[in-house]
Design a protein around this motif. Structure first.
Motif, PDB file in Angstrom:
ATOM      1  N   ARG A 502       4.232  14.455   3.098  1.00  0.00           N
ATOM      2  CA  ARG A 502       3.731  13.469   2.150  1.00  0.00           C
ATOM      3  C   ARG A 502       2.623  12.643   2.783  1.00  0.00           C
ATOM      4  NH1 ARG A 502       4.562  13.535  -3.131  1.00  0.00           N
ATOM      5  NH2 ARG A 502       6.756  14.064  -2.704  1.00  0.00           N
ATOM      6  N   SER A 503       1.501  12.526   2.110  1.00  0.00           N
ATOM      7  CA  SER A 503       0.381  11.734   2.621  1.00  0.00           C
ATOM      8  C   SER A 503       0.511  10.291   2.157  1.00  0.00           C
ATOM      9  CB  SER A 503      -0.942  12.319   2.125  1.00  0.00           C
ATOM     10  OG  SER A 503      -1.141  12.000   0.752  1.00  0.00           O
ATOM     11  N   PRO A 504      -0.219   9.358   2.762  1.00  0.00           N
ATOM     12  CA  PRO A 504      -0.151   7.956   2.322  1.00  0.00           C
ATOM     13  C   PRO A 504      -0.525   7.769   0.864  1.00  0.00           C
ATOM     14  CG  PRO A 504      -1.194   8.103   4.474  1.00  0.00           C
ATOM     15  CD  PRO A 504      -1.035   9.508   3.987  1.00  0.00           C
ATOM     16  N   SER A 505      -1.356   8.661   0.321  1.00  0.00           N
ATOM     17  CA  SER A 505      -1.762   8.537  -1.079  1.00  0.00           C
ATOM     18  C   SER A 505      -0.694   9.035  -2.045  1.00  0.00           C
ATOM     19  CB  SER A 505      -3.064   9.308  -1.312  1.00  0.00           C
ATOM     20  OG  SER A 505      -2.857  10.692  -1.091  1.00  0.00           O
ATOM     21  N   GLY A 506       0.352   9.668  -1.515  1.00  0.00           N
ATOM     22  CA  GLY A 506       1.453  10.134  -2.345  1.00  0.00           C
ATOM     23  C   GLY A 506       1.449  11.620  -2.631  1.00  0.00           C
ATOM     24  N   ASN A 507       0.308  12.296  -2.482  1.00  0.00           N
ATOM     25  CA  ASN A 507       0.329  13.744  -2.686  1.00  0.00           C
ATOM     26  C   ASN A 507       0.732  14.439  -1.392  1.00  0.00           C
ATOM     27  OD1 ASN A 507      -1.979  13.460  -1.161  1.00  0.00           O
ATOM     28  ND2 ASN A 507      -3.392  14.066  -2.792  1.00  0.00           N
ATOM     29  N   LEU A 508       0.742  15.761  -1.414  1.00  0.00           N
ATOM     30  CA  LEU A 508       1.207  16.529  -0.268  1.00  0.00           C
ATOM     31  C   LEU A 508       0.026  17.052   0.528  1.00  0.00           C
ATOM     32  CD1 LEU A 508       4.069  18.613  -1.948  1.00  0.00           C
ATOM     33  CD2 LEU A 508       4.207  16.346  -0.883  1.00  0.00           C
ATOM     34  N   TYR A 509       0.135  16.926   1.846  1.00  0.00           N
ATOM     35  CA  TYR A 509      -0.886  17.487   2.726  1.00  0.00           C
ATOM     36  C   TYR A 509      -0.878  19.019   2.643  1.00  0.00           C
ATOM     37  CZ  TYR A 509      -1.709  13.138   5.429  1.00  0.00           C
ATOM     38  OH  TYR A 509      -2.070  11.883   5.852  1.00  0.00           O
ATOM     39  N   VAL A 510      -2.064  19.604   2.790  1.00  0.00           N
ATOM     40  CA  VAL A 510      -2.112  21.060   2.976  1.00  0.00           C
ATOM     41  C   VAL A 510      -1.791  21.404   4.424  1.00  0.00           C
ATOM     42  CG1 VAL A 510      -3.752  21.399   1.120  1.00  0.00           C
ATOM     43  CG2 VAL A 510      -4.608  21.103   3.445  1.00  0.00           C
ATOM     44  N   GLY A 511      -1.828  20.418   5.296  1.00  0.00           N
ATOM     45  CA  GLY A 511      -1.438  20.627   6.679  1.00  0.00           C
ATOM     46  C   GLY A 511      -2.627  20.620   7.619  1.00  0.00           C
TER      47      GLY A 511
END
Length: 827
Positions: A502-511
Motif C-alpha cells: 500500500r502506498s501513502p496515496s492509498g493505491n497499490l505499488y507496482v513494486g
C-alpha cells in the motif's frame, strides 16, 4: 519409439476386463525416459518419466464451458470467470455449464500418434490427437465437434500434480517466483487498485513448469488463464476463451524432463530458440529520461569516459524528434545527429533510440499520409496512449512504409531501439466486455493481443544488424524471443516496495527492486533470457542513495545492466534529493565494471541456450528444487554464482540458503558450507555474492571499458573489439573438479591435485593471449606454482606481475598467477 507391451488379445479387441468392469487399453506413447500412458475408461492421460508420475489429466481432465449462445460483445476472457473481488468483478454468464469428458475411444494409431474420440457428459464429442514429438515431448490437439444445441465458450484442462511442488514460468510476474495459489491471466488485465491500473503482466507466457520435472505449454493466441493450486493443492486449471473459434480446438504440450530447468528447451523446440542480441547490448548502458539537446548527449558521452565508467552503449529517450515518431531529429536541439553518432562511436558507445508504433496527430504530413493510405486499423478499441491509433502492421503496405522510415535512423548508424507502449490491443476489455479492434488482415483483438506485439517488434528487428542489435521491449508474447528482444519491466517504483504494498496515496505499488528481481527470474525460465530493469526504478524517482546502490548491485549481476530513471540523473549527478556522493559514484564504477568483466561467463551461457535451453538467471528453488524453498530474492547466475540481493531498507545482514557444496563470498573469500541457511553480512557497499567452490569463473581484464569498438587510434577506452579479447582472467578456488567451455571454444578446468590444485587453459578462437588467475580459499601460501612441469617465478607485487609475461604472487591471502597455456599446478 515403442508401445507398451500388449497381449495379442488386447491388440485385437483393444479392451480388457478389470474388477470394476471394462477398461479400454490404448498403446502408451514412449520415447526414451518419457512416457504417456493412455486409459480410455475412465479417461486418463498420465505423463511419466523413468516410471515416476509427473502430471495427469484425470476424470475432469478436459472440460467444455457451455453457454446457450455466444454474445459477440463479450471477450470470453476466462480471468473474469474467477475474479470475485474488486470493483471490476463480474458474474459468470447465466446458464454456464461445465461438461467433463466421460470416456475415450480409439479411432486410429500409428508409431507416433494416437487419435482418440472424447465423449462428454453433455453429449458433446471431440477429437483428441496425441503425438510424441521427441523424447519427453507430447503434443495434443483437442478439437470439439459441432454441437446440436448451445455453444462452447471456454475449453479447460484440469491437470493433477503433486500438491506440494512449486510452479515456475508463466512469463513476467512481480509478486512471487512461485505461482502456486495465484491467478495468472495470459493477457494484460486492468486492476484499478494499482497505481498503473493494471496487473503489470506485460509478458504473459503460457508455459508452466513444475519442480518435479515437467512442463505444460498451451500453444494458443486466445485469452487464457492458469490457476495452479489455488482451488486445491493438486489441481491446476488452464482455461481458454475459445468461443467463436472453438472449432479450431486447443493445442497444448506436455514435457517430461530430467531437471525442471530443462523444460524451457522443449518449449524453445516447440516455438523458437531465442536470438542473441548484440554483444554490446549486455551493457552497461546509460540513458536519461529526457535529453535537453545534442550538447548534453555529447557531454554525457565524454563524462562516461572521463569518469572511467564501464559502458558499452547509450540510448536517447524522448524528446529528440520534432514530434513523436517523425523519424528525424529536431534540428534546433540536435543540429548534427551524424556527428553525435560518430562521437558516441569514437568513445566506444553504440547508440539506440526510444520509439513507439504511433504517429502523433500533431506530426503533420506523416500522420496525414498514414490516415490517407489506411495505415491505421479499420476499427479501434480503447487506446492506451495520447498520440494516435497504432499502425496496422498486418497491412503489408503499412509495414513496409514504417520499416522504410525506421531505416532513416539505421542508415545514420542507430543500432537499436527501446520499444515502448504498443499495448493498446493487449487488454481484452473490462469485466468481460470486449474492447473491439479489427485489422486489415481480418483479425481482431482476440488474437491480435498476441500478434500485434510480435509484429511491432518484427518491423524494427528486421532493420537491425545481422550480427545482432538492441531491442529493449516493455511487452512481449510467446515466440517473440526469436527476434532477440530484451525485456524491461516498465515503470517500477524507485524504492524497496513489494508488488501490492500500500502506498501513502492509498493505491497499490507496482513494486520496486523486489518486484524487478521477481520479474526477471520469472522471465528466464519462460523463454526470455535477457532482462534489465531501470536501475533505480522509474516511478517516484530519483531513488535515494540506499535504493540506488542496492539496485545497481543487483543489475550488475544480471543479463542486461541498463541505468536510468525518470529523474534524468545519471550516476555522476549528485543532488540533495538523490543523496548521492563520490562514494556512490565509486561504488557504481566498481559494480558496472564487475558486470562488464563477467561478460565471458554470462555470454557463454547465452551461447549455450540452443544446446540446453536453460535460463541464465535461475530462481534458487527452480535450480535446486531439492532444497524445498522458493525465495524470490535469491538466484543463480549460471551454475556457479549465487546472488542474494538486499531488498529491505536499512538491512546490513540477510539470510541466504546455500545449495550443497562449499561457497566462497566474492569480496571477503569467506567460506560457507552449503545445504544450510546462513546469516551473511551485507554492508551497503557489498552485494551478497558467492562463487561455488572449485568453479572456474572467466572474466575480462580489470581495465575493460566497453564491448563496442572505439576509434582505431583512440586511447579513450579499453575496447574488447578494438583492443582484442586479451588475457582471460580466471577466478577459482579449491573444490570438486569442474570445467567450463566459453562461447569461443576456450576450455577451462580445475581439479584437485595432491596438496593443491591444477588449472588448465586451452585457448579458443578469441581468447588466445593466455590466462591470469585469481585463486581464493587457500589455507596458506603455496610452496610453488608450476606450468608444464617447470616452476614459475614468484614476483614481489601484483604490479610486477601485471608487467610480466608469467609468474605468481601471494597477496592478501590470494594467489595471483599468469601463464600462456596448458596446465598450471599449485603446490
Amino acid at each position: 519409439m515403442r508401445f507398451a507391451s500388449l497381449s495379442p488379445l488386447c491388440l485385437l479387441v483393444l479392451a480388457a476386463c478389470g474388477d470394476d468392469g471394462p477398461v479400454d487399453v490404448v498403446p502408451s506413447l514412449e520415447l526414451g525416459a518419457g512416457r504417456l500412458e493412455i486409459q480410455t475408461t475412465p479417461p486418463t492421460l498420465t505423463l511419466k518419466r523413468n516410471g515416476q508420475t509427473l502430471v495427469s489429466l484425470g476424470a475432469s481432465g478436459l472440460q467444455l464451458g457451455l453457454v446457450r449462445a455466444l454474445d459477440d460483445t463479450l471477450s470470453y476472457d476466462p480471468y473474469w470467470l474467477e475474479l470475485r473481488e474488486g470493483i471490476l468483478a463480474t458474474d459468470p454468464p447465466e446458464g454456464l455449464l461445465w461438461s467433463s469428458w466421460s470416456a475415450l475411444s480409439i479411432e486410429s494409431s500409428s508409431a507416433t500418434e494416437v487419435h482418440l474420440i472424447a465423449s462428454f457428459g453433455s453429449g458433446a464429442i471431440a477429437d483428441l490427437t496425441v503425438r510424441v514429438e521427441r523424447e519427453g515431448h507430447f503434443s495434443f490437439q483437442w478439437t470439439p465437434r459441432a454441437l446440436e444445441g448451445g455453444a462452447i465458450a471456454w475449453m479447460r484442462l484440469a491437470l493433477t500434480a503433486d500438491g506440494e511442488e512449486a510452479y515456475y514460468g508463466l512469463g513476467e510476474w512481480m509478486d512471487d517466483v512461485n505461482h502456486r495459489g495465484k491467478l495468472r491471466p495470459m493477457q494484460m488485465e486492468p486492476d484499478l487498485a494499482y497505481e498503473s491500473a493494471n496487473l503489470e503482466n506485460h509478458v504473459p507466457v503460457p508455459l508452466l513448469i513444475g519442480t518435479a520435472g515437467w512442463g505444460a505449454f498451451v500453444e494458443s493466441k486466445r485469452f487464457g488463464l492458469f490457476d495452479p493450486g489455488r482451488k486445491a493443492p493438486e489441481l491446476i486449471e488452464v482455461t481458454y476463451g475459445t468461443a467463436a473459434a472453438s472449432a479450431e480446438g486447443l493445442r497444448f504440450h506436455l514435457y517430461a524432463v530430467e531437471h525442471p530447468l530443462d523444460a524451457t528447451k522443449l518449449y524453445y523446440q516447440t516455438t523458437a530458440f531465442p536470438k542473441l542480441p548484440a554483444r554490446w547490448a549486455y551493457g552497461p548502458l546509460i540513458w536519461r529520461d529526457e535529453n535537453d539537446n545534442q550538447a548534453q548527449v555529447e557531454d554525457d558521452i565524454r563524462t562516461i569516459r572521463a569518469l572511467d565508467l564501464a559502458t558499452s552503449g547509450i540510448w536517447i529517450d524522448r524528446p529528440y524528434a520534432t514530434d513523436v515518431n517523425t523519424f528525424d531529429f529536431d534540428a534546433p536541439r540536435f543540429p548534427n545527429p551524424a556527428g553525435m553518432i560518430q562521437t558516441a562511436h569514437d568513445h566506444g558507445l553504440r547508440l539506440a533510440l526510444w520509439h513507439t508504433p504511433y504517429v502523433a496527430a500533431t506530426a503533420g504530413a506523416l500522420h496525414e499520409e498514414a490516415r490517407a493510405q489506411g495505415y491505421f486499423p479499420p476499427k479501434t478499441g480503447q487506446k492506451l496512449n495520447g498520440w494516435s491509433e497504432p499502425i496496422d502492421f498486418t497491412n503489408p503496405a503499412a509495414f513496409d512504409w514504417w520499416q522504410g522510415l525506421i531505416r532513416r535512423y539505421t542508415a545514420m548508424g542507430i543500432e537499436g531501439f527501446k520499444l515502448d507502449y504498443g499495448e493498446d490491443v493487449s487488454v481484452p476489455g473490462i469485466s468481460g466486455s470486449r474492447s473491439i479492434w479489427s485489422f486489415q488482415d481480418g483479425s481482431d483483438e482476440r488474437t491480435m493481443h498476441h500478434d500485434y506485439t510480435v509484429l511491432y517488434h518484427r518491423v524494427y528487428a528486421e532493420t537491425l544488424p545481422t550480427g545482432g542489435g538492441f531491442l529493449l521491449c516493455r511487452a512481449a508474447k510467446w515466440g517473440d524471443q526469436a527476434q532477440g528482444v530484451i525485456i524491461w519491466p516498465g515503470d517500477l517504483d524507485a524504492n524497496f516496495a513489494q508488488f501490492g504494498d500500500r502506498s501513502p496515496s492509498g493505491n497499490l505499488y507496482v513494486g520496486g527492486l523486489p518486484a524487478s528481481i521477481v520479474a526477471g527470474l520469472s522471465l528466464g525460465p519462460s523463454g526470455f533470457p535477457f532482462y534489465g530493469s531501470d536501475t533505480g526504478g522509474y516511478r517516484h524517482s530519483p531513488p535515494n542513495e540506499e535504493v540506488y546502490i542496492r539496485w545497481f548491485q543487483q543489475t550488475a549481476l544480471s543479463t542486461i545492466m541498463q541505468v536510468g530513471d525518470s529523474s534524468s540523473e545519471p550516476p555522476w549527478v549528485y543532488t540533495q534529493e538523490n543523496g548521492r556522493s563520490q562514494r556512490t559514484l565509486d561504488l557504481y564504477r566498481e559494480y558496472a565494471r564487475l558486470h562488464l568483466r563477467l561478460f565471458p561467463y554470462v555470454w557463454s551461457y547465452a551461447a549455450r541456450l540452443e544446446a540446453d535451453g536453460r535460463a541464465i538467471a535461475r530462481p534458487l528453488g527452480l535450480a535446486h528444487p531439492e532444497l524445498g524453498v522458493h525465495p524470490s530474492d535469491t538466484y543463480l547466475l549460471g551454475d556457479h554464482l549465487l546472488v542474494a540481493p538486499v531488498v529491505e531498507e536499512g538491512a546490513d545482514r540477510r539470510e541466504v540458503m546455500f545449495p550443497e557444496g562449499d561457497w566462497f563470498e566474492w569480496f571477503s573469500d569467506e567460506r560457507f558450507v552449503g545445504g544450510a541457511t546462513h546469516e551473511v553480512a551485507a554492508p551497503l557497499e557489498r552485494l551478497p555474492l558467492f562463487a561455488r567452490a572449485g568453479a572456474v569463473i572467466p572474466m575480462l581484464r580489470e581495465s575493460i571499458d566497453t564491448l563496442s569498438p572505439v576509434a582505431v587510434s583512440s586511447s579513450v577506452a579499453d575496447s574488447f573489439v578494438t583492443h582484442g579479447a586479451g588475457r582471460l582472467t580466471l577466478r577459482s578456488s579449491p573444490g570438486a573438479a569442474s570445467s567450463f567451455t566459453l562461447f569461443d571454444g576456450t576450455k577451462l578446468s580445475q581439479r584437485p591435485a595432491s596438496g593443491g590444485a591444477e588449472l588448465e587453459f586451452v585457448a579458443g578462437s578469441e581468447f588466445k593471449d593466455g590466462a591470469a588467475l585469481e585463486f581464493v580459499g587457500l589455507a596458506a601460501k603455496p610452496s610453488a606454482v608450476e606450468q608444464g612441469g617447470r616452476p614459475l617465478a614468484e614476483l614481489p607485487t601484483r604490479d610486477a606481475l601485471s608487467s610480466a609475461a608469467e609468474g605468481w604472487v601471494w597477496e592478501g591471502a590470494r594467489l595471483y598467477a599468469k601463464w600462456a597455456a596448458g596446465v598450471l599446478r599449485i603446490r
